[in-house]
Scaffold this motif. Sequence first.
Motif: not given
Length: 365
Positions: A37-51
Motif C-alpha cells: 500500500q505504501v509503495n502504491y501511494s508513493r508511486k501514484d503521488e510521484t506520478e501526479v507530481l511529475k505530471a
Amino acid sequence: MQKVIRRTVLAERQYARKVAKRKDKNERAWGKSNREQVNYSRKDETEVLKAARIYRREDYELGPLAPKRDVGEWAEKYGTINSQRARGNLIHTRNLDEELKSVGGKFLNIVKGDRVVLLEGRDKGKIGIIRNIDRQRAECTVEGLNRVDVSVPQYMIAEEDPDQRKVRTIEKPVPLNSIRLVYPLTDEETGKTRDVIVKKLVHSKIWHTKEGGARWSRIIPGLNIKVPWPKTEPPQYEDHPNDTLRLEVETKTFVPTLLGPPMPRSVIDELRNKYSIFRTRHDPEYLEAKIAEDREKEAKKKMAEQMRTPLKEVNRRERKMRKAKGKGKLTPNMLERIGRLIAQKKQLAMDAAGVSTETPVAVAA
C-alpha cells in the motif's frame, strides 16, 4: 501419573510454539500488505507530481495555446486524488507510541468531539470538531476542514448505492501532531472568555474500572486547569422482534443444592475430550487409575530385578571365580619388561619432540 503430566506439558509447549509461529506469519503478512500500500501511494503521488510539473511548464511556455487537461478520461476527475491516498498509511506497533506521544501516548488526551485548530495545510488556523480518530494511523478527521476531491473507481460503486457520483468531496484525515486543542478560558482580571490554543496536555493519575476500562483526566500543565471531556449522547437502542427480553434473561432457572456443585463435573467432558492431551484437569477416578498403573509398572520392574535367570547365574559364578583367584602379583621378570617398554615409549616421545636425552658437559671458562 508422571506420564499424564509430561504429556500435558508437551501439549502446552506445542500449542505455544504454534501460537508464536502463527503470530509471526500474521505479522509478516501485515508487513507485506502495508508495504504494498505504501509503495502504491508513493508511486501514484510521484506520478501526479511529475505530471503537474510538466503541465505547469507547458502552460507557461504555450500560454493561451496550452491544451485543456479536463478532457477524455480526466473530464470528470481532473484535479482529484486517488481514493487510496485519502488516508495515511498504517503505523507499526513499535513506532505507534512515539507518533502518539504529543497527544498522550497510549491514553489519548484528544478524543472525538473536541474543538481543535489545524497547524498546517491550506486550512491552517481554522477551528473544527473532530469527527473520528484513527489510532492505527495516528490521524483524525476534522469536520468541514481539509476537504479534498476524491475519484471513486467504478468497481467501488454498488448498483444499489443512491450516490453514483465518481467524484466526491470528503474530509481528508490530518495527523494528530498537526492539531491542537482549543479550549475557552476566562481571564480573571478582565472577566472575558476567549478561545485559547492549548499547546500541551497531560493526564492525571489513571484508574481502572471494574469493567476493565481505564479513566483519567486531562490537565493543562502550569495552570492546573482540568479540561472536561466533550459530552457524548448515550447510544440509542431499538427493540426488534427477535430480541431476548431482559425478564427472560434474569429469570433463575437453576438452583444449586448441597448435594452437588453449581457446575457438574461432566460439563468439562463436553467442552474438551476426556482424554485430550490439552486437558489439564482430570477426574479423580482417572488419576487414581493412572497412579495404579505406575505402581504396577514399578512392581513389575522390581520383580524382574529379583528373578534368577540363567544369565544372572552365569555372571554370579564368574564373579565368584574371579574373587577366589584374588589379585595377581607382578614377578621380577614382568617388572623388567614393563620398565623396558616405558623407556622405549619415552625415547620415542623425546625423539619426536626433538629433545636430546644426553647429559651436557660443563666447559671451564
